[in-house]
Design an enzyme around this catalytic site. Structure first.
Site, PDB file in Angstrom:
ATOM      1  N   SER A 253     -42.612   3.158  22.042  1.00 56.49           N
ATOM      2  CA  SER A 253     -41.464   2.640  21.291  1.00 56.49           C
ATOM      3  C   SER A 253     -41.019   1.268  21.774  1.00 56.49           C
ATOM      4  O   SER A 253     -39.982   0.761  21.334  1.00 56.49           O
ATOM      5  CB  SER A 253     -40.291   3.621  21.385  1.00 56.49           C
ATOM      6  OG  SER A 253     -39.896   3.798  22.737  1.00 56.49           O
ATOM      7  N   ASP A 254     -41.797   0.641  22.640  1.00 52.93           N
ATOM      8  CA  ASP A 254     -41.407  -0.648  23.222  1.00 52.93           C
ATOM      9  C   ASP A 254     -41.364  -1.756  22.179  1.00 52.93           C
ATOM     10  O   ASP A 254     -42.330  -1.957  21.428  1.00 52.93           O
ATOM     11  CB  ASP A 254     -42.392  -1.022  24.332  1.00 52.93           C
ATOM     12  CG  ASP A 254     -41.997  -2.295  25.040  1.00 52.93           C
ATOM     13  OD1 ASP A 254     -41.103  -2.239  25.905  1.00 52.93           O
ATOM     14  OD2 ASP A 254     -42.574  -3.351  24.710  1.00 52.93           O
ATOM     15  N   ALA A 255     -40.255  -2.501  22.156  1.00 51.35           N
ATOM     16  CA  ALA A 255     -40.071  -3.562  21.168  1.00 51.35           C
ATOM     17  C   ALA A 255     -41.078  -4.692  21.352  1.00 51.35           C
ATOM     18  O   ALA A 255     -41.582  -5.267  20.378  1.00 51.35           O
ATOM     19  CB  ALA A 255     -38.642  -4.114  21.261  1.00 51.35           C
TER      20      ALA A 255
END
Length: 300
Positions: A253-255
């Protein structure tokens, strides 16, 4: 404090790229835990209740660490040797990963660009956990600002040649803080609770790097971390990637990961989790390195 000098030579893998590692280490002007001057890295650390400063450079024979401040002993030299090896993940053979990159539809677009870059770790579990919490749902720039305030308010400093070098605040120091002390630095109440809570949890001996590594299996380590208040899946994966050097850690889920893939694929939207899961099947066993190299592609 008496000043000594001691050289510690540290061999590096054949594919090690020191310049690429410096790019990562120098990505924020607000970084407070090390200083880069030319090709030299200066870093303060505490060992056996004494403060030290080391200088790291790279030459044809590998890395060289010099103790600039602090009492030299075989034990502290061994500590520095082990720390640097872990910090730069020097024991990892990346040949398989580089072959994987050449064949992967996404990674092949950056294959060969950053070869020799290693995952720059955070060997201290408390620092890794609290840094990950600091970075939750805010920009990287503001995260560095908060870390700088935390370190300069509660860490220790060594002065060398007129410059201040800082160490990360200790578990004991943070465990004894009140929430309002962190609120005064612009931490949210929730993050202040999480960070102080982690410190108290570790102070009691409920969590340590050694205990996590003794679990051996990635899934067990991940589960143990997510039991901690404030540590979700992304935070656990980040810590497993950066502190425990687990190559299968995948902060999906890392931007930054999303932005890198959006850029590489010329997408008008961020990728969906289902797409990321599908694409990442090719990265099995190397997810952490895939993410780290994709992050690097954002620094162009």
């Amino acid at each position: 404090m008496t000043t000594f000098k001691e050289n510690i030579s540290i061999p590096v893998p054949h594919d090690f790229n020191y310049e690429e590692c410096l790019v990562f280490l120098g990505r924020s002007e607000s970084e407070v835990l090390h200083v880069i001057e030319g090709n030299a890295i200066y870093k303060a650390f505490e060992w056996n209740k004494e403060l030290y400063i080391m200088k790291i450079t790279c030459n044809a024979h590998g890395l060289e660490a010099v103790i600039l401040e602090g009492k030299v002993s075989d034990e502290v030299c061994q500590y520095i040797n082990d720390y640097v090896i872990e910090w730069f993940d020097l024991d990892r053979d990346l040949d398989v990963f580089f072959d994987l990159m050449k064949q992967d539809p996404i990674l092949q677009t950056i294959s060969g660009k950053y070869d020799g870059l290693r995952i720059i770790g955070i060997p201290d579990l408390f620092e890794a956990l609290t840094w990950a919490v600091i970075g939750q749902q805010i920009s990287l720039k503001f995260a560095y600002t908060l870390k700088k305030r935390l370190v300069e308010s509660f860490g220790q400093k060594v002065v060398y040649n007129g410059r201040h070098y800082w160490t990360y605040p200790s578990i004991q120091t943070i465990a004894n803080l009140e929430i309002e002390q962190l609120r005064a630095l612009q931490f949210t109440s929730r993050k202040a609770e999480y960070i102080i809570g982690i410190a108290k949890h570790m102070q009691k001996g409920n969590l340590s790097k050694k205990k996590l590594l003794c679990l051996r299996k990635f899934e067990k380590m991940h589960l143990e971390l997510t039991k901690i208040r404030g540590v979700g899946a992304w935070t656990a994966d980040y810590v497993l990637m950066k502190c425990l050097l687990q190559p299968e850690a995948f902060p999906i889920s890392d931007a930054g990961l999303h932005n890198a893939i959006k850029k590489i694929n010329n997408m008008h939207r961020k990728p969906e989790l289902a797409e990321l899961k599908s694409w990442s099947k090719n990265w099995e066993g190397w997810q952490a390195y895939a993410v780290f190299y994709l992050w690097r592609s954002l620094y162009e």
